[in-house]
Design an enzyme around this catalytic site. Structure first.
Site, PDB file in Angstrom:
ATOM      1  N   HIS D  94       0.866  -1.173   0.000  1.00 16.67           N
ATOM      2  CA  HIS D  94       0.000   0.000   0.000  1.00 16.67           C
ATOM      3  C   HIS D  94       0.901   1.220   0.000  1.00 16.67           C
ATOM      4  O   HIS D  94       1.869   1.293   0.756  1.00 16.67           O
ATOM      5  CB  HIS D  94      -0.891   0.020   1.237  1.00 16.67           C
ATOM      6  CG  HIS D  94      -1.661   1.296   1.377  1.00 16.67           C
ATOM      7  ND1 HIS D  94      -2.385   1.846   0.346  1.00 16.67           N
ATOM      8  CD2 HIS D  94      -1.814   2.137   2.430  1.00 16.67           C
ATOM      9  CE1 HIS D  94      -2.942   2.971   0.759  1.00 16.67           C
ATOM     10  NE2 HIS D  94      -2.622   3.171   2.025  1.00 16.67           N
ATOM     11  N   HIS D  96       0.925   5.783  -0.902  1.00 13.84           N
ATOM     12  CA  HIS D  96       0.212   6.993  -1.310  1.00 13.84           C
ATOM     13  C   HIS D  96       0.976   7.622  -2.478  1.00 13.84           C
ATOM     14  O   HIS D  96       1.083   8.841  -2.566  1.00 13.84           O
ATOM     15  CB  HIS D  96       0.101   7.970  -0.143  1.00 13.84           C
ATOM     16  CG  HIS D  96      -0.862   7.538   0.926  1.00 13.84           C
ATOM     17  ND1 HIS D  96      -1.546   8.420   1.725  1.00 13.84           N
ATOM     18  CD2 HIS D  96      -1.274   6.309   1.314  1.00 13.84           C
ATOM     19  CE1 HIS D  96      -2.315   7.747   2.583  1.00 13.84           C
ATOM     20  NE2 HIS D  96      -2.162   6.463   2.347  1.00 13.84           N
ATOM     21  N   ASP D 119       1.331  -4.193 -20.412  1.00 13.94           N
ATOM     22  CA  ASP D 119       2.402  -5.113 -20.019  1.00 13.94           C
ATOM     23  C   ASP D 119       2.216  -5.627 -18.597  1.00 13.94           C
ATOM     24  O   ASP D 119       2.789  -6.655 -18.228  1.00 13.94           O
ATOM     25  CB  ASP D 119       3.773  -4.414 -20.116  1.00 13.94           C
ATOM     26  CG  ASP D 119       4.275  -4.287 -21.553  1.00 13.94           C
ATOM     27  OD1 ASP D 119       3.834  -5.062 -22.429  1.00 13.94           O
ATOM     28  OD2 ASP D 119       5.122  -3.410 -21.807  1.00 13.94           O
ATOM     29  N   HIS D 168      -8.541   7.389  -1.363  1.00 15.52           N
ATOM     30  CA  HIS D 168      -7.432   6.957  -0.511  1.00 15.52           C
ATOM     31  C   HIS D 168      -6.155   6.765  -1.335  1.00 15.52           C
ATOM     32  O   HIS D 168      -5.346   7.681  -1.416  1.00 15.52           O
ATOM     33  CB  HIS D 168      -7.871   5.675   0.212  1.00 15.52           C
ATOM     34  CG  HIS D 168      -6.948   5.226   1.280  1.00 15.52           C
ATOM     35  ND1 HIS D 168      -7.359   4.480   2.350  1.00 15.52           N
ATOM     36  CD2 HIS D 168      -5.613   5.394   1.439  1.00 15.52           C
ATOM     37  CE1 HIS D 168      -6.312   4.222   3.137  1.00 15.52           C
ATOM     38  NE2 HIS D 168      -5.246   4.769   2.600  1.00 15.52           N
ATOM     39  N   TYR D 226       8.919 -12.452 -23.426  1.00 18.97           N
ATOM     40  CA  TYR D 226       9.785 -11.373 -22.942  1.00 18.97           C
ATOM     41  C   TYR D 226      10.774 -11.937 -21.935  1.00 18.97           C
ATOM     42  O   TYR D 226      10.445 -12.833 -21.165  1.00 18.97           O
ATOM     43  CB  TYR D 226       8.929 -10.291 -22.297  1.00 18.97           C
ATOM     44  CG  TYR D 226       9.698  -9.062 -21.896  1.00 18.97           C
ATOM     45  CD1 TYR D 226       9.930  -8.043 -22.810  1.00 18.97           C
ATOM     46  CD2 TYR D 226      10.193  -8.923 -20.606  1.00 18.97           C
ATOM     47  CE1 TYR D 226      10.636  -6.906 -22.447  1.00 18.97           C
ATOM     48  CE2 TYR D 226      10.906  -7.794 -20.237  1.00 18.97           C
ATOM     49  CZ  TYR D 226      11.118  -6.788 -21.159  1.00 18.97           C
ATOM     50  OH  TYR D 226      11.827  -5.670 -20.786  1.00 18.97           O
TER      51      TYR D 226
END
Lengths: 235, 235, 235, 235
Positions: D94, D96, D119, D168, D226
Site C-alpha cells: 500500500h 500513497h 504489459d 485513498h 519477454y
C-alpha cells in the site's frame, strides 16, 4: 585576458546546469566588462562537463573575437544587442528551461500571479511578437535581440530582467552573469507555478499593483529590507 | 566480434537510463555495422545495472543470432525493419519515456511548437495509425515497424528521427546508437513542453515554416553553424 | 542562549531544503520557547549551506532581538503574530513550495480530496482573503498574520496546521519547528495531488466527513492508533 | 523465525522508497509464507532509514502477532484480507504514490491507454466504490479490503495486481513482496501518463482488446516471450 570574468562566466554556465535548466548543450551565459567593452561568452555546442575557463570566448561589442580558440555561442548577436541596449546589465542568459519555454511557445506573457514573481519581476514577464519571415531569413540572431528590446520597451531592464521570445524560450539578464542565472532559475519556478495556477483558475488576473510593489521594493532599491545588506537583494 | 559496436550499444543503453527515460528494463537501443550487415541490440529483460558488452546480442538483418548467449530484445523485428527501410540510420532506440508516450497514447503527432523541437525534428513528430487486429495478432513486432515506415512516408528519416507508435510509445533513430539516444532524450523534453503548451494555448498552430527551417538548418546539413564543426550538429 | 532551540531551528531550516521546498533563500522556519517567550528564527537572505546555529536570531514576542548578529527573517512579524494567536504551536514555517503556492496564487482553499490530506489536515486547508491596499501599504508583514488568523477563525490550529496566503504562499505550523516542517512537506504533496485530482474530476467534492474523521483521528488525539506510541502521530 | 521472509519484506519496503513512492512513513509492504500461514509486515510509523529486519512483524492470518516487538502497520487487516481472498499472491503493497492516488482521489479507474499499462495490468485498474459511513465507522481497515476484493470481482488477481481505493490510494500485489513493489512502481508511471493522456485527449477510450492481450501475454503466462526465461515476466 579578463581571466576573472571568464571564470565567472564559466561558473555561471555551470550554475545554469546545477539549476536544472539545461539539457545537453542548450543554453548559454555571458558576462561583460563595461570598461573594456568586452563580452565573455560560452563556446557553441561544447559539453558543460568539459568546459574550462579557457574555452570561454571574448569578443568586442561588434562580435569580433579577441580571445579564445572556440567559436562563440551561436546566440552571440542577441547577447551583444542586449548589452548595447540595456546599459545597466552585466550578464545575459539564454536557456530552453522547460516551463519558461512553455510560456514562450504559447506566446503568452507570464502574468504576475504571486509574490514569488513580484520578488524578482516588477510586472508580467513580456513575450516578444513573432518574428516576420524576413526577420528570420535575415539577421535572425540579431533580430531576436531586436524583438526583446521592443518587448521591454520603456520598462527598466533591471526591474524586468527577462523576456520570452515567442516560439523559442527565455532570455534573462542581471547585474552580472551569476545574477542573470539566478533570475533564470527563479523565472523557471515562477513559470511552472503560473502554468498550473492558470489551469486551476483560468480567469485569474494576478496580484494587485500594491502587492507587486510591496514585494518588488522589499528586495530591490534604496528601501529594500530583505537580506543582510540594506540596499540590495538577497545576498 | 564487433566489440567496439557492442560497447557503443551498451553505453547507449546506459545513457538512456541516465537520461531518465527508463523504468526497470523498459526500452532498448541497437546499433548497426552497415558493412557487415550486423545489428547489436540489448538483450531482453536484463537489468541495466548488470548488463555487460558481452550480453549485447548480434544478429544479421534477418534476425538470425550470430553472437551472444542471450535472447535479443523482443522488439528486434521493429529495429531490423527500420534499418532496412532507412538506409542512412546507424542506431535505433525504443523507450516508454513518459511524455513521448503520452502523445503516443493520445494518438497525436507532436506539433512543432518551438525552436527546441525545430533544432532536432524538421516538422511535427508523426504518430502511426492504429494497428489492425490482424496486424496485432499476426507478426506484431514487424508490423510495428511497418506503420512507423508508413508514418515517415516520404520524409527524410534523418530530418525526422522519431515517430510515435499509437497506443505504445516512441521509436527514435540517428547516425549511431548514441545519436539515437540523444534524439530520444530531446524528444522527451520537447514532448513534455508540448503537453503544457497545448494546455496553455489549445489553438496554437506552432511556429512558422521559416522559423522551423532556420533552426533545423542551423544545426544540420551543409550550412550548419552550431557547434565547433561546420557540417554537423552539436558535438 | 537557548542553544538547543537554535540548533533545532537550524536543523528544521535545513530539513525544509531537503524536503525540496526551497529555492535559494526562499522560506524560513522558527521555533519558540514558551517559558522564556523567545523565538528563534532564520536570518534574512542567508544561504542555507552556510547557515550555522549561531546565525539563528533570537527575539522576544515583540520582535526585539535578544541574540545574534544577523537580521531576522523579513517575515518575523507574521511568525510572532501566529505564536501570540495560536498558543499551542511551537514552530512556524513559511515557504514558496510550488504546489501549495499554486493554490495560494489561485486563491483557492485545498479541498480534502483524500486520506493523505485527512491524515494531517482536518478539513480543507483555508486560503486567506486578499489583503487590502491599506493593509499592504501599512504593516504588511503583520497584516499577513492577521489574515491567516482570520482564515483559521475558530478552527483548532493544531488540527489545521496550515493556511495559504492568497497571492503569496503557505504558512504551516506544528508542535515544534521540526513538526511544522513535516506538515509543510506533506502539504506540498497534498497540494500537488489536489491540482491534478481537480483536473481529472473538476466536480469532485472530496471525501466524506466520516472518512476525514477516521483518518485524522487515527493519527491524532487520545484515540490515535498509528505509530508505536498510543497518543500521538507518527513517530 | 522466517528470517529470509522478513529480510525480503524489509528489502521490498526499502525498494518502495527507492522507487520514489514514499513520503516519510507513508506506505507499507508485506509478504506471506503460505505454508506456515504467516505474514511479515512493516511496523507502523517507523522511519525507513532506521528499519531493520528484526522490526518486521510476523502475524498469523487472523492478525495475531507471533514475532516482533513493534506494532504492525495500521493497514494490517487490509493486507490479511487480500491474502485470504487472493490465494495466488505472495506480497502486498500500500502506498500513497502521488499519481495513483490522484486517480483514487478522482474515484476513476485507470483506463488501459497504452502498452506500458498492458504489459502489467490486463484491463483498466479498477477503483473501489466509496465506503459507507457505517463501513468507515465500523471495522474500517478490514472494510477497505472488502471493497478491494469487490472491485477485483471475478478478475484474476494475478492479471490485475492493483486496485485504487476511492479517496485513498493504491493497493498492489504480486508473486512476492518484491514483485508487488515492482507492480506499484509501474502503476505510478502508468497513472502519471494516464493523467496527461486524458488531458491531451479527453475522449480517448484506450487501446484495443487485441493490443491489450498481445502485450499482456507477451510478458505473462505460458506463451510469454519477454525476458530470458520462457514462462514468466521480466527477470
Amino acid at each position: 585576458m579578463l581571466k576573472a570574468l571568464r571564470e565567472q562566466v564559466l561558473e555561471a554556465n555551470l550554475d545554469l546546469v546545477k539549476g536544472g535548466l539545461v539539457l545537453y548543450t542548450f543554453g548559454n551565459v555571458s558576462g561583460i566588462d563595461r570598461d573594456q567593452g568586452l563580452v565573455a561568452i560560452k563556446p557553441s555546442g561544447v559539453p558543460y562537463d568539459r568546459m574550462k575557463a579557457d574555452d570561454i570566448v571574448l569578443t568586442d561589442l561588434d562580435g569580433k573575437k579577441v580571445y579564445g580558440d572556440m567559436r562563440p555561442s551561436s546566440d552571440l548577436a542577441t547577447h551583444l544587442l542586449l548589452y548595447k541596449s540595456f546599459s545597466g546589465i552585466g550578464g545575459v542568459v539564454h536557456s530552453h528551461s522547460e516551463y519558461a519555454t512553455i510560456w514562450a511557445q504559447a506566446a503568452r506573457a507570464i502574468p504576475a500571479l504571486g509574490t514569488t514573481h513580484a520578488d524578482y519581476f516588477h510586472g508580467p514577464v513580456p513575450v516578444t511578437r513573432v518574428l516576420t519571415d524576413a526577420e528570420i531569413e535575415g539577421d535572425y540572431v540579431l533580430n531576436t535581440g531586436v524583438v526583446i528590446v521592443e518587448a521591454i520597451g520603456d520598462k527598466d531592464p533591471m526591474s524586468m530582467p527577462a523576456a520570452l521570445v515567442a516560439g523559442h524560450g527565455p532570455f534573462c539578464w542581471g547585474r552580472d552573469a551569476a545574477d542573470a542565472v539566478h533570475n533564470a532559475v527563479v523565472l523557471e519556478s515562477v513559470a511552472r507555478m503560473a502554468v498550473h495556477t492558470v489551469a486551476l483558475r483560468p480567469e485569474t488576473r494576478g496580484i494587485s499593483q500594491s502587492l507587486l510593489d510591496q514585494h518588488y521594493f522589499r528586495k530591490h532599491g534604496a528601501k529594500a529590507t530583505y537580506g543582510q545588506a540594506s540596499s540590495d537583494k538577497a545576498l
